[in-house]
Scaffold this active site. Structure first.
Site, short mmCIF file in Angstrom:
data_model
loop_
_atom_site.label_atom_id
_atom_site.label_comp_id
_atom_site.label_asym_id
_atom_site.label_seq_id
_atom_site.Cartn_x
_atom_site.Cartn_y
_atom_site.Cartn_z
N LYS A 92 42.86 41.02 49.85
CA LYS A 92 42.09 42.22 50.18
C LYS A 92 42.52 42.89 51.48
O LYS A 92 42.39 44.09 51.65
CB LYS A 92 40.60 41.87 50.24
CG LYS A 92 40.03 41.58 48.86
CD LYS A 92 38.55 41.87 48.80
CE LYS A 92 38.05 41.84 47.37
NZ LYS A 92 38.03 40.46 46.84
N GLU A 114 31.56 48.76 50.96
CA GLU A 114 30.62 47.93 50.21
C GLU A 114 31.20 46.53 50.12
O GLU A 114 32.42 46.35 50.23
CB GLU A 114 30.44 48.49 48.79
CG GLU A 114 31.54 48.11 47.78
CD GLU A 114 32.93 48.63 48.13
OE1 GLU A 114 33.03 49.63 48.86
OE2 GLU A 114 33.93 48.04 47.64
N SER A 380 45.10 34.73 44.16
CA SER A 380 44.60 35.86 44.96
C SER A 380 43.96 35.43 46.28
O SER A 380 43.93 36.19 47.23
CB SER A 380 43.62 36.69 44.14
OG SER A 380 42.61 35.86 43.59
C1 LIG Z 1 37.70 40.13 45.54
C2 LIG Z 1 38.58 39.10 45.00
C3 LIG Z 1 39.08 39.18 43.68
C4 LIG Z 1 38.69 40.24 42.70
O1 LIG Z 1 39.02 41.54 43.08
P1 LIG Z 1 40.23 42.33 42.43
O2 LIG Z 1 40.05 43.70 43.00
O3 LIG Z 1 40.09 42.30 40.97
O4 LIG Z 1 41.48 41.70 42.91
C5 LIG Z 1 39.96 38.20 43.25
N1 LIG Z 1 40.30 37.17 44.05
C6 LIG Z 1 39.83 37.05 45.31
C7 LIG Z 1 40.26 35.88 46.13
C8 LIG Z 1 38.95 38.00 45.83
O5 LIG Z 1 38.49 37.87 47.07
#
Ligand SMILES: *Cc1c(COP(=O)(O)O)cnc(C)c1O
Length: 395
Positions: A92, A114, A380
Protein backbone atom coordinates in the site's frame (compact mmCIF):
# COMPACT_ATOMS: atom_id res chain seq x y z
CA UNK A 1 -4.23 -7.73 -31.16
CA UNK A 2 -5.42 -4.45 -29.66
CA UNK A 3 -2.57 -3.49 -27.33
CA UNK A 4 -4.74 -1.09 -25.35
CA UNK A 5 -7.65 -3.45 -24.80
CA UNK A 6 -7.38 -3.48 -21.02
CA UNK A 7 -6.32 0.14 -20.54
CA UNK A 8 -8.82 2.71 -19.32
CA UNK A 9 -10.29 4.83 -22.16
CA UNK A 10 -10.40 8.63 -22.24
CA UNK A 11 -13.74 8.71 -20.48
CA UNK A 12 -12.52 6.56 -17.63
CA UNK A 13 -14.11 3.26 -18.70
CA UNK A 14 -12.92 -0.33 -19.00
CA UNK A 15 -15.57 -1.57 -21.43
CA UNK A 16 -18.84 -0.72 -19.71
CA UNK A 17 -17.24 -0.51 -16.25
CA UNK A 18 -15.71 2.42 -14.39
CA UNK A 19 -16.59 6.05 -15.03
CA UNK A 20 -17.06 8.75 -12.43
CA UNK A 21 -20.51 8.67 -10.82
CA UNK A 22 -20.16 11.50 -8.34
CA UNK A 23 -22.28 14.27 -6.85
CA UNK A 24 -22.24 17.57 -8.75
CA UNK A 25 -20.20 19.31 -6.00
CA UNK A 26 -17.30 16.90 -6.54
CA UNK A 27 -17.08 17.40 -10.32
CA UNK A 28 -14.53 20.23 -10.08
CA UNK A 29 -12.30 18.19 -7.70
CA UNK A 30 -12.37 15.17 -9.96
CA UNK A 31 -11.69 17.30 -13.05
CA UNK A 32 -8.77 18.98 -11.32
CA UNK A 33 -7.40 15.60 -10.25
CA UNK A 34 -7.83 14.14 -13.74
CA UNK A 35 -5.87 16.94 -15.29
CA UNK A 36 -3.15 16.83 -12.66
CA UNK A 37 -2.57 13.07 -12.84
CA UNK A 38 -2.43 13.07 -16.64
CA UNK A 39 0.16 15.81 -16.54
CA UNK A 40 2.26 14.80 -13.55
CA UNK A 41 2.59 11.00 -13.52
CA UNK A 42 4.86 10.80 -16.58
CA UNK A 43 6.95 13.87 -15.75
CA UNK A 44 10.62 12.95 -15.33
CA UNK A 45 10.99 14.87 -12.06
CA UNK A 46 7.93 13.15 -10.57
CA UNK A 47 9.22 9.74 -11.66
CA UNK A 48 12.65 10.52 -10.27
CA UNK A 49 11.35 11.59 -6.85
CA UNK A 50 8.87 8.68 -6.74
CA UNK A 51 11.49 6.06 -7.58
CA UNK A 52 14.06 7.51 -5.21
CA UNK A 53 11.59 7.23 -2.31
CA UNK A 54 10.59 3.73 -3.39
CA UNK A 55 14.23 2.74 -3.25
CA UNK A 56 15.50 4.59 -0.18
CA UNK A 57 12.38 4.74 1.98
CA UNK A 58 10.30 1.69 1.00
CA UNK A 59 13.25 -0.59 0.24
CA UNK A 60 12.53 -1.42 -3.39
CA UNK A 61 13.01 -3.34 -5.53
CA UNK A 62 11.31 -6.00 -3.44
CA UNK A 63 12.97 -9.40 -3.96
CA UNK A 64 11.63 -11.98 -6.40
CA UNK A 65 12.34 -15.11 -4.38
CA UNK A 66 12.39 -18.62 -5.83
CA UNK A 67 10.56 -20.61 -3.16
CA UNK A 68 12.24 -24.00 -3.45
CA UNK A 69 10.20 -26.07 -1.04
CA UNK A 70 6.89 -24.56 -2.12
CA UNK A 71 7.86 -25.23 -5.74
CA UNK A 72 8.62 -28.84 -4.96
CA UNK A 73 5.24 -29.24 -3.29
CA UNK A 74 3.33 -28.00 -6.37
CA UNK A 75 5.62 -29.46 -9.04
CA UNK A 76 6.56 -26.24 -10.81
CA UNK A 77 8.75 -23.19 -10.28
CA UNK A 78 7.17 -20.68 -7.91
CA UNK A 79 8.61 -17.22 -7.37
CA UNK A 80 7.27 -15.01 -4.58
CA UNK A 81 7.17 -11.24 -5.16
CA UNK A 82 7.96 -10.01 -1.68
CA UNK A 83 5.80 -6.91 -1.08
CA UNK A 84 5.69 -8.02 2.55
CA UNK A 85 9.23 -6.70 2.94
CA UNK A 86 8.25 -3.09 2.15
CA UNK A 87 8.29 -0.43 4.85
CA UNK A 88 4.94 -0.58 6.72
CA UNK A 89 4.59 -4.22 5.68
CA UNK A 90 2.64 -4.25 2.43
CA UNK A 91 2.27 -2.86 -1.08
CA UNK A 92 0.00 0.00 0.00
CA UNK A 93 2.91 2.37 0.63
CA UNK A 94 3.76 2.46 -3.12
CA UNK A 95 0.45 4.11 -3.93
CA UNK A 96 0.43 6.35 -0.86
CA UNK A 97 3.81 7.84 -1.76
CA UNK A 98 2.81 8.42 -5.39
CA UNK A 99 -0.46 10.15 -4.56
CA UNK A 100 1.07 12.26 -1.77
CA UNK A 101 3.69 13.51 -4.23
CA UNK A 102 0.87 14.39 -6.63
CA UNK A 103 -1.07 16.16 -3.86
CA UNK A 104 1.97 18.30 -3.06
CA UNK A 105 2.34 19.27 -6.69
CA UNK A 106 -1.35 20.25 -6.71
CA UNK A 107 -0.68 22.56 -3.75
CA UNK A 108 -2.83 20.57 -1.30
CA UNK A 109 -1.84 20.71 2.36
CA UNK A 110 -4.34 18.31 3.87
CA UNK A 111 -4.68 14.61 3.02
CA UNK A 112 -7.74 12.56 3.88
CA UNK A 113 -8.11 8.81 3.45
CA UNK A 114 -10.47 5.97 4.34
CA UNK A 115 -9.29 2.78 5.94
CA UNK A 116 -10.86 -0.56 6.80
CA UNK A 117 -8.37 -2.66 8.68
CA UNK A 118 -6.07 0.31 9.08
CA UNK A 119 -3.32 -0.74 6.66
CA UNK A 120 -4.01 2.05 4.18
CA UNK A 121 -4.49 4.47 7.08
CA UNK A 122 -1.07 3.61 8.47
CA UNK A 123 0.59 3.88 5.04
CA UNK A 124 -1.05 7.26 4.44
CA UNK A 125 -0.22 8.61 7.92
CA UNK A 126 3.38 7.48 7.40
CA UNK A 127 3.73 9.24 4.08
CA UNK A 128 2.06 12.43 5.36
CA UNK A 129 4.56 12.60 8.20
CA UNK A 130 7.38 12.07 5.74
CA UNK A 131 6.17 14.95 3.55
CA UNK A 132 4.92 17.33 6.23
CA UNK A 133 1.25 17.11 5.24
CA UNK A 134 -1.73 17.25 7.59
CA UNK A 135 -3.53 13.89 7.74
CA UNK A 136 -7.08 12.84 8.61
CA UNK A 137 -8.14 9.18 8.44
CA UNK A 138 -11.78 8.08 8.37
CA UNK A 139 -12.34 4.68 9.91
CA UNK A 140 -15.51 2.83 10.89
CA UNK A 141 -16.04 2.78 14.62
CA UNK A 142 -16.45 -1.00 14.57
CA UNK A 143 -13.15 -1.34 12.70
CA UNK A 144 -11.42 0.99 15.17
CA UNK A 145 -12.33 -1.34 18.00
CA UNK A 146 -11.14 -4.40 16.02
CA UNK A 147 -7.84 -2.87 14.88
CA UNK A 148 -6.55 -1.10 17.97
CA UNK A 149 -2.85 -1.35 17.12
CA UNK A 150 -3.24 0.31 13.74
CA UNK A 151 -5.30 3.11 15.32
CA UNK A 152 -2.50 3.67 17.83
CA UNK A 153 0.11 3.67 15.05
CA UNK A 154 -1.80 6.29 13.07
CA UNK A 155 -2.10 8.47 16.18
CA UNK A 156 1.58 8.07 17.01
CA UNK A 157 2.37 9.14 13.45
CA UNK A 158 0.39 12.32 14.06
CA UNK A 159 -2.78 11.57 12.11
CA UNK A 160 -6.25 12.59 13.22
CA UNK A 161 -8.45 9.45 13.23
CA UNK A 162 -12.15 10.19 12.78
CA UNK A 163 -14.64 7.42 13.63
CA UNK A 164 -17.31 6.79 11.00
CA UNK A 165 -20.50 6.18 12.92
CA UNK A 166 -23.04 5.64 10.13
CA UNK A 167 -24.34 2.31 8.82
CA UNK A 168 -22.43 -0.76 9.95
CA UNK A 169 -19.50 1.51 10.94
CA UNK A 170 -17.03 -0.27 8.66
CA UNK A 171 -15.09 0.50 5.45
CA UNK A 172 -18.13 1.27 3.29
CA UNK A 173 -19.18 3.98 5.76
CA UNK A 174 -15.65 5.33 6.12
CA UNK A 175 -15.55 5.88 2.32
CA UNK A 176 -18.90 7.67 2.39
CA UNK A 177 -17.82 9.96 5.20
CA UNK A 178 -14.48 10.72 3.54
CA UNK A 179 -16.33 11.65 0.32
CA UNK A 180 -18.71 13.87 2.28
CA UNK A 181 -15.83 15.65 3.95
CA UNK A 182 -14.09 16.11 0.61
CA UNK A 183 -17.24 17.73 -0.86
CA UNK A 184 -17.12 20.48 1.75
CA UNK A 185 -13.33 20.98 1.95
CA UNK A 186 -12.20 20.47 -1.63
CA UNK A 187 -10.11 23.66 -1.82
CA UNK A 188 -7.17 22.51 0.27
CA UNK A 189 -7.90 18.78 0.65
CA UNK A 190 -6.65 15.79 -1.35
CA UNK A 191 -8.51 12.47 -1.05
CA UNK A 192 -5.97 9.63 -1.17
CA UNK A 193 -7.84 6.43 -2.10
CA UNK A 194 -6.07 3.22 -1.12
CA UNK A 195 -7.11 0.74 -3.80
CA UNK A 196 -7.92 0.55 -7.51
CA UNK A 197 -11.51 1.62 -6.81
CA UNK A 198 -13.58 4.82 -6.80
CA UNK A 199 -14.37 7.28 -9.59
CA UNK A 200 -12.04 7.75 -12.55
CA UNK A 201 -9.13 8.63 -12.43
CA UNK A 202 -8.44 6.72 -9.19
CA UNK A 203 -8.51 3.12 -10.52
CA UNK A 204 -6.08 3.95 -13.32
CA UNK A 205 -3.88 6.17 -11.16
CA UNK A 206 -3.54 3.53 -8.43
CA UNK A 207 -2.82 0.81 -11.01
CA UNK A 208 -0.10 2.92 -12.61
CA UNK A 209 1.53 3.75 -9.28
CA UNK A 210 1.50 0.08 -8.27
CA UNK A 211 2.73 -1.04 -11.69
CA UNK A 212 6.27 -0.76 -10.34
CA UNK A 213 5.61 -4.31 -9.10
CA UNK A 214 5.30 -5.82 -12.60
CA UNK A 215 8.02 -3.56 -13.92
CA UNK A 216 10.35 -5.18 -11.40
CA UNK A 217 8.99 -8.68 -12.08
CA UNK A 218 9.92 -8.30 -15.75
CA UNK A 219 13.51 -7.34 -14.95
CA UNK A 220 13.91 -9.91 -12.19
CA UNK A 221 12.48 -12.78 -14.24
CA UNK A 222 14.85 -11.85 -17.05
CA UNK A 223 17.76 -12.20 -14.63
CA UNK A 224 16.53 -15.47 -13.12
CA UNK A 225 14.99 -17.18 -16.13
CA UNK A 226 16.32 -15.45 -19.21
CA UNK A 227 12.80 -14.51 -20.27
CA UNK A 228 10.75 -11.64 -18.91
CA UNK A 229 7.32 -13.24 -18.52
CA UNK A 230 5.92 -16.06 -16.39
CA UNK A 231 3.35 -18.69 -17.34
CA UNK A 232 1.17 -17.71 -14.39
CA UNK A 233 0.66 -14.61 -12.29
CA UNK A 234 -1.25 -15.03 -9.04
CA UNK A 235 -2.50 -12.29 -6.69
CA UNK A 236 -5.29 -11.65 -4.21
CA UNK A 237 -7.96 -9.02 -4.86
CA UNK A 238 -9.74 -6.81 -2.37
CA UNK A 239 -10.20 -3.64 -4.39
CA UNK A 240 -7.43 -4.76 -6.73
CA UNK A 241 -4.34 -2.63 -6.15
CA UNK A 242 -1.66 -5.27 -5.49
CA UNK A 243 -3.13 -7.38 -8.28
CA UNK A 244 -3.15 -4.39 -10.66
CA UNK A 245 0.50 -3.78 -9.88
CA UNK A 246 1.30 -7.44 -10.49
CA UNK A 247 -0.50 -7.79 -13.82
CA UNK A 248 -0.22 -4.28 -15.27
CA UNK A 249 2.57 -4.89 -17.78
CA UNK A 250 1.26 -8.33 -18.73
CA UNK A 251 -2.41 -7.59 -19.37
CA UNK A 252 -2.06 -7.68 -23.13
CA UNK A 253 0.37 -10.61 -23.13
CA UNK A 254 -1.84 -13.64 -23.69
CA UNK A 255 1.05 -16.02 -22.96
CA UNK A 256 0.60 -15.10 -19.32
CA UNK A 257 -2.29 -16.70 -17.45
CA UNK A 258 -3.69 -14.48 -14.72
CA UNK A 259 -5.17 -16.07 -11.61
CA UNK A 260 -6.99 -13.93 -9.03
CA UNK A 261 -8.04 -14.97 -5.54
CA UNK A 262 -10.91 -13.23 -3.79
CA UNK A 263 -12.27 -13.72 -0.29
CA UNK A 264 -14.62 -16.70 -0.31
CA UNK A 265 -15.37 -16.21 3.39
CA UNK A 266 -17.46 -19.10 4.69
CA UNK A 267 -18.30 -20.23 1.15
CA UNK A 268 -20.04 -19.09 -2.02
CA UNK A 269 -23.33 -20.67 -0.98
CA UNK A 270 -23.44 -18.72 2.29
CA UNK A 271 -24.10 -14.99 2.54
CA UNK A 272 -20.83 -14.58 4.38
CA UNK A 273 -18.52 -13.98 1.47
CA UNK A 274 -16.60 -11.29 -0.39
CA UNK A 275 -16.60 -13.10 -3.76
CA UNK A 276 -17.40 -10.01 -5.81
CA UNK A 277 -16.09 -11.14 -9.19
CA UNK A 278 -17.85 -14.51 -9.03
CA UNK A 279 -21.14 -13.39 -7.43
CA UNK A 280 -21.38 -9.64 -8.06
CA UNK A 281 -23.94 -7.82 -10.18
CA UNK A 282 -23.30 -4.65 -12.11
CA UNK A 283 -24.10 -1.44 -10.27
CA UNK A 284 -22.52 1.79 -9.09
CA UNK A 285 -20.57 1.79 -5.84
CA UNK A 286 -18.36 4.61 -4.54
CA UNK A 287 -18.39 6.47 -7.84
CA UNK A 288 -17.68 3.60 -10.19
CA UNK A 289 -19.75 1.12 -12.21
CA UNK A 290 -18.51 -2.31 -11.25
CA UNK A 291 -19.48 -5.70 -9.84
CA UNK A 292 -21.02 -5.54 -6.37
CA UNK A 293 -22.44 -8.26 -4.17
CA UNK A 294 -25.98 -7.22 -3.42
CA UNK A 295 -28.88 -7.94 -1.12
CA UNK A 296 -32.23 -8.87 -2.68
CA UNK A 297 -33.26 -5.19 -2.58
CA UNK A 298 -30.20 -4.25 -4.63
CA UNK A 299 -28.24 -2.58 -1.83
CA UNK A 300 -24.60 -3.58 -1.33
CA UNK A 301 -24.32 -6.69 0.82
CA UNK A 302 -22.10 -6.54 3.88
CA UNK A 303 -19.01 -8.38 2.61
CA UNK A 304 -17.36 -10.96 4.82
CA UNK A 305 -13.89 -12.50 4.72
CA UNK A 306 -11.60 -13.53 7.55
CA UNK A 307 -9.11 -11.18 5.96
CA UNK A 308 -9.69 -7.52 6.82
CA UNK A 309 -8.31 -6.29 3.48
CA UNK A 310 -10.61 -8.39 1.30
CA UNK A 311 -14.04 -7.73 2.80
CA UNK A 312 -15.16 -5.04 0.36
CA UNK A 313 -18.56 -5.50 -1.38
CA UNK A 314 -17.25 -4.08 -4.67
CA UNK A 315 -14.08 -4.46 -6.72
CA UNK A 316 -12.09 -2.16 -9.00
CA UNK A 317 -13.78 -1.67 -12.41
CA UNK A 318 -10.78 -3.17 -14.22
CA UNK A 319 -11.64 -6.51 -12.59
CA UNK A 320 -15.26 -6.37 -13.59
CA UNK A 321 -14.02 -6.00 -17.16
CA UNK A 322 -11.30 -8.67 -16.93
CA UNK A 323 -13.88 -11.09 -15.52
CA UNK A 324 -16.42 -10.32 -18.23
CA UNK A 325 -13.76 -10.69 -20.95
CA UNK A 326 -12.53 -13.93 -19.34
CA UNK A 327 -8.98 -12.60 -19.32
CA UNK A 328 -8.61 -13.86 -15.75
CA UNK A 329 -9.36 -17.04 -13.86
CA UNK A 330 -10.98 -16.19 -10.53
CA UNK A 331 -11.07 -18.41 -7.46
CA UNK A 332 -12.92 -17.68 -4.23
CA UNK A 333 -10.66 -18.91 -1.45
CA UNK A 334 -12.52 -19.69 1.76
CA UNK A 335 -11.28 -18.78 5.25
CA UNK A 336 -10.20 -22.38 5.96
CA UNK A 337 -8.22 -22.63 2.76
CA UNK A 338 -6.44 -19.33 3.37
CA UNK A 339 -5.46 -20.29 6.92
CA UNK A 340 -4.11 -23.65 5.72
CA UNK A 341 -2.13 -21.96 2.97
CA UNK A 342 -0.64 -19.48 5.46
CA UNK A 343 0.46 -22.26 7.79
CA UNK A 344 1.94 -24.16 4.88
CA UNK A 345 4.01 -21.22 3.60
CA UNK A 346 5.22 -20.49 7.12
CA UNK A 347 6.44 -24.06 7.62
CA UNK A 348 7.90 -24.51 4.15
CA UNK A 349 9.58 -21.17 3.58
CA UNK A 350 9.78 -19.38 6.93
CA UNK A 351 7.53 -16.57 5.70
CA UNK A 352 4.37 -15.63 7.63
CA UNK A 353 2.10 -13.99 5.04
CA UNK A 354 -0.71 -11.50 5.55
CA UNK A 355 -4.15 -13.11 5.58
CA UNK A 356 -4.96 -11.40 2.28
CA UNK A 357 -1.87 -12.87 0.61
CA UNK A 358 -2.79 -16.28 2.03
CA UNK A 359 -5.77 -16.25 -0.33
CA UNK A 360 -3.40 -15.99 -3.31
CA UNK A 361 -1.43 -18.91 -1.85
CA UNK A 362 -4.68 -20.85 -1.45
CA UNK A 363 -5.21 -20.66 -5.21
CA UNK A 364 -2.13 -22.85 -5.79
CA UNK A 365 -4.22 -25.86 -4.75
CA UNK A 366 -6.74 -25.18 -7.52
CA UNK A 367 -4.37 -25.23 -10.47
CA UNK A 368 -2.73 -28.19 -12.25
CA UNK A 369 0.78 -27.04 -13.04
CA UNK A 370 3.21 -28.56 -15.52
CA UNK A 371 6.81 -29.11 -14.34
CA UNK A 372 7.96 -26.48 -16.85
CA UNK A 373 5.59 -23.79 -15.56
CA UNK A 374 7.02 -20.62 -14.05
CA UNK A 375 4.70 -18.96 -11.55
CA UNK A 376 4.94 -15.55 -9.91
CA UNK A 377 2.77 -15.06 -6.84
CA UNK A 378 2.60 -11.71 -5.06
CA UNK A 379 2.85 -11.83 -1.28
CA UNK A 380 1.08 -8.50 -0.75
CA UNK A 381 1.92 -8.14 2.94
CA UNK A 382 3.33 -9.68 6.08
CA UNK A 383 1.36 -11.52 8.71
CA UNK A 384 2.32 -9.62 11.87
CA UNK A 385 -1.05 -7.87 11.94
CA UNK A 386 -2.88 -11.22 11.68
CA UNK A 387 -1.16 -13.20 14.42
CA UNK A 388 -4.19 -13.23 16.69
CA UNK A 389 -6.36 -14.69 13.95
CA UNK A 390 -3.77 -17.30 13.00
CA UNK A 391 -3.33 -18.39 16.60
CA UNK A 392 -7.01 -18.54 17.50
CA UNK A 393 -8.40 -20.11 14.31
CA UNK A 394 -9.76 -23.59 15.08
CA UNK A 395 -8.30 -25.81 12.39
C1 LIG B 1 -5.19 -3.92 1.69
C2 LIG B 1 -4.49 -5.18 1.41
C3 LIG B 1 -4.91 -6.03 0.36
C4 LIG B 1 -6.12 -5.80 -0.47
O1 LIG B 1 -6.11 -4.64 -1.22
P1 LIG B 1 -5.86 -4.63 -2.79
O2 LIG B 1 -6.15 -3.20 -3.15
O3 LIG B 1 -6.79 -5.57 -3.42
O4 LIG B 1 -4.44 -4.97 -3.01
C5 LIG B 1 -4.16 -7.17 0.12
N1 LIG B 1 -3.08 -7.48 0.87
C6 LIG B 1 -2.67 -6.70 1.90
C7 LIG B 1 -1.47 -7.12 2.67
C8 LIG B 1 -3.36 -5.52 2.20
O5 LIG B 1 -2.94 -4.75 3.21
Amino acid sequence: MNMKKYQVNNNGYYGEFGGAYIPEVLKPCIDELKQAYQQVLDEPNFQQEFHQLLRDYVGRPSPLYLAHRLSEKYGCKIYLKREDLNHTGAHKINNAIGQALLAKRMGKKHIIAETGAGQHGVATATVCTLMGLQCTIFMGQTDMARQRVNVEKMKMLGANVVPATSGSMTLNDAVNEALQYWCSHSEDTYYLIGSAVGPHPYPDMVARLQSVISEEIRKQLMEHEGRNYPDYLIACVGGGSNAAGTIYHYLDDERVKIVLAEGGGKGLDTNQTAATMLLGKTCVLHGSKTLVIQKENGEPEEAYSISPGLDYPGVGPLYAYLTQQQRVKVFAINDDEAIRAARQLTRLEGIIPALESSHALGALEKIHFKPTDTVVLTVSGRGDKDMETYLSYPL
